[in-house]
Design a protein around this motif. Structure first.
Motif, PDB file in Angstrom:
ATOM      1  N   ASN A   1       0.671  -1.668  -0.135  1.00  0.00           N
ATOM      2  CA  ASN A   1      -0.206  -0.109   0.067  1.00  0.00           C
ATOM      3  C   ASN A   1       0.812   1.020  -0.014  1.00  0.00           C
ATOM      4  N   VAL A   2       0.267   2.253  -0.659  1.00  0.00           N
ATOM      5  CA  VAL A   2       0.827   3.850  -0.806  1.00  0.00           C
ATOM      6  C   VAL A   2       0.301   4.621  -0.673  1.00  0.00           C
ATOM      7  N   HIS A   3       0.856   4.905   0.552  1.00  0.00           N
ATOM      8  CA  HIS A   3      -0.231   5.728   1.638  1.00  0.00           C
ATOM      9  C   HIS A   3      -0.011   7.090   1.273  1.00  0.00           C
ATOM     10  N   PHE A   4       0.532   7.609   0.932  1.00  0.00           N
ATOM     11  CA  PHE A   4       0.919   8.959   0.553  1.00  0.00           C
ATOM     12  C   PHE A   4       2.573   9.488  -0.337  1.00  0.00           C
ATOM     13  N   HIS A   5       2.246  10.241  -1.376  1.00  0.00           N
ATOM     14  CA  HIS A   5       3.723  11.337  -2.079  1.00  0.00           C
ATOM     15  C   HIS A   5       3.654  12.753  -1.431  1.00  0.00           C
ATOM     16  N   THR A   6       5.289  12.549  -1.838  1.00  0.00           N
ATOM     17  CA  THR A   6       5.770  14.038  -1.086  1.00  0.00           C
ATOM     18  C   THR A   6       6.119  14.407  -2.442  1.00  0.00           C
TER      19      THR A   6
ATOM     20  N   VAL B   1      -2.671  12.560  -0.857  1.00  0.00           N
ATOM     21  CA  VAL B   1      -2.768  11.483   0.457  1.00  0.00           C
ATOM     22  C   VAL B   1      -3.853  10.732  -0.263  1.00  0.00           C
ATOM     23  N   GLY B   2      -4.132   9.697   0.285  1.00  0.00           N
ATOM     24  CA  GLY B   2      -5.994   8.701  -0.258  1.00  0.00           C
ATOM     25  C   GLY B   2      -7.386   9.372   0.646  1.00  0.00           C
TER      26      GLY B   2
END
Lengths: 417, 417
Positions: free
Chosen positions: A40-45, B47-48
């Motif tokens: 699971n990817v939760h954030f992109h920054t 963010v999701g």
């Protein structure tokens, strides 16, 4: 059935992203890969080339994510501060990676260039890190564990990042996620059928089937269907994927050319090899783009003789031998010109198959024909031939690309049976 | 000279972005707009659709940024939780925005559809907010002040987001920033010099100059330097950019070929046009890639005659007329073969300039030479010629691309003086 959920986040370092000069397509691509590996990817920054803000971002990530993938900031300049920022928050020791340093030195030596001191920075890695070779550029990537988190550092240049991920990171992630759940995907590739027609033919399957899921996706050169299955074992996953593949091919198999990484040009080169046939091309509007693509396949030299780029009308007559009468009466953008181009280049090059492209890519009309008017010819040395009249829309490069893809489709259909 | 620095961040809410189904092009577009309004963007976050993670992201933003732009999560479904998350952290009261509610009701009435209850959520806004009409879709956007920060909520659909920004937000930002500040960028393009050498030559400027800032960036085909200036007036900004450009060119001008969107192939076509010269190519390992790139330029037909793709050794002798003796004694991957290819294709095509590419892209060695060994020849009809022996590293496609770029560089240097 599930193992512990593994959560990741993706951090891109680079002011050019914050200025909007490029989109963060690295995060998109990496997210697709992570999903395929069951993560699971939760954030992109995105953060700029600013030491304190990069450190703040790294600290947040260390608090909340199991896996942190960082792209960018590994190059030789002052602005490249990913390593230094991570060192500040982790206090991990750094060392020079000798193979990478040798490679960098060799790069400059081979070109007779003097290596400046800042290039050494690129070979610095954290002690105990798994170092990833960069087969495309200079700076290596690496993976390092820190207080229970896995940090993965990759270059910002998409080509370098993707190759490094494919060569090294994917396998590591599979191990990291551990057994139990297997997520596997298979991509089926089609040419000559649109996304909506494909979705229509498979409508009931797409709507009702949940494992594997079936997702059609239009691409520049055809349509793909992505099957994704979640299972206990690889063998069970493979079986379900194969079953669904067969269901799909029973309906739309005539447009299918390959699975996963197969490309149309690779499929064509392989078919030509099997048939022991060699091909030549005469290209006008595509300017060499068709042959360039065909010869991108390793081993293409067994089937690719060569071609003539006849951009100028005089080259069409003088070198390819198109009859001046044909050009006078029908024009260079005509069925007749395409036919002579294909037949003549096949003969001149002593080939088994000839293919030709003539048309107008834009921006202006030529011979009273609007941009997007294209004739593609294909023939064999026995004298069979087929000419298609296409009307493409879009800008100059789009018309040229579509022409190349259509040529590949015609060639595939010509040789596949 | 400066107004107070205003720092912003951009937050996108949407699980589809974290799955890699789409790229965050909204953040790219918004960053360009913010820069044009003189606002620094320090972070992008994705963010999701997860309440606690959205709240965490909002809390971070409230701490560190003057302006926070949030896209997405304003729609009617359960997943759309931007409003609720912001209410949780701010405790601002919400109210129904009557004009928006009427519009939503009318939408369903006009189509004879029954409006489901969840659609009402879209009309909820914070008390005291400036509400932005949505001229394209249904959910309105809004701007609200909270504890010294300005929060701007926009839809996630790019068309709706952009229209709302253009209609409402731009003018507000100008007022907020206090007008007056202009941020402008200029990109200078170089070929034949590496990023690190460029950074080395300009080291003192890069480190000390703050307005404009100077940032080098490696690209696939050369290096660029981005200048970014912040000023009161456009004319002042332009003047400073031009001044710095001249400083830079005084040191590394011999590698410079263009500014902003200029490409090397466009520059070459334009130079050839001015000199009334026409070019032909003989390509082996590049397979047509060089000519394909040159002919990508609109108007290339004025200077591009055509070329011969001589992939097979027999085509090199039979069509391009390379002497069989040369091939026997020196091989096809040799300085001599490259020279004959360039000279002959120039003569055959009645061109002013000939260029040639022969070498080995990979994956295997040929004639005892390793992949990456490439000879590029260039000549004019007067008999001058220059052959370069290059050693490229990387995979097959990288070697081919580097060959094409090196060919463009050689051609540019050949004709620029």
């Amino acid at each position: 059935m599930m193992t512990k959920n593994v959560n990741a986040e993706i951090i891109a370092v680079g002011t050019e992203l914050l200025l909007g000069q490029i989109a963060n397509t690295n995060a998109q691509w990496l997210s697709q890969q992570m999903a395929a590996h069951g993560i699971n990817v939760h954030f992109h920054t995105v953060v700029g080339d600013n030491r304190s803000r990069v450190e703040e971002t790294f600290k947040n990530a260390q608090k909340r994510s199991d896996i942190i993938v960082v792209t960018g900031g590994l190059g030789p300049t002052e602005d490249d501060l990913t390593r230094e920022a991570f060192q500040s928050i982790s206090h991990l020791e750094m060392t020079e990676h000798v193979p990478s340093m040798k490679k960098i030195e060799a790069f400059f030596q081979n070109r007779g260039l003097q290596m400046t001191a800042n290039n050494r920075r690129q070979a610095r890695v954290f002690k105990g890190a798994t170092v990833f070779d960069n087969n495309v550029g200079m700076a290596p990537g690496m993976m390092v564990s820190y207080k229970g988190r896995t940090w993965i550092f990759l270059p910002g240049v998409p080509r370098e990042m993707k190759q490094m991920f494919n060569d090294h990171v994917g396998a590591i992630l599979d191990k990291r996620v551990g057994g139990g759940t297997v997520i596997k995907s298979k991509v089926l590739r089609f040419i000559g059928i649109g996304e909506s027609r494909l979705a229509y033919e498979l409508d009931d399957l797409i709507r009702t089937q949940r494992n594997p899921t079936i997702a059609p996706l239009a691409q520049k050169d055809g349509v793909v269907i992505r099957l994704t299955v979640k299972e206990h074992s690889i063998s069970q996953a493979d079986m379900l994927l194969e079953q669904t593949k067969q269901h799909i091919l029973a309906r739309v198999g005539s447009f299918y050319y390959g699975t996963d990484d197969e490309t149309l040009e690779r499929k064509i080169v392989s078919l030509l090899k099997n048939q022991n046939k060699r091909i030549a091309a005469a290209e006008s509007l595509t300017g060499g783009g068709f042959y360039q693509r065909l010869t991108s396949v390793p081993g293409a030299s067994q089937v690719c003789l060569g071609g003539i780029v006849c951009y100028d009308p005089e080259v069409k007559t003088n070198i390819v031998g198109v009859s001046p009468l044909t050009i006078q009466s029908k024009g260079t953008i005509s069925r007749e010109c395409a036919a002579e181009m294909a037949v003549n280049v096949c003969r001149i090059m002593h080939a088994d198959i000839g293919i030709s492209f003539t048309g107008i890519a834009g921006t202006d009309s030529v011979e009273g024909k609007p941009p997007g008017t294209v004739y593609i010819g294909i023939c064999n040395k026995e004298g069979d031939k087929r000419i298609e009249h296409c009307t493409f829309s879009g800008d100059r490069e789009t018309v040229r690309q579509q022409s190349v893809i259509k040529g590949l489709e015609m060639l595939f259909n010509w040789i596949k049976s």
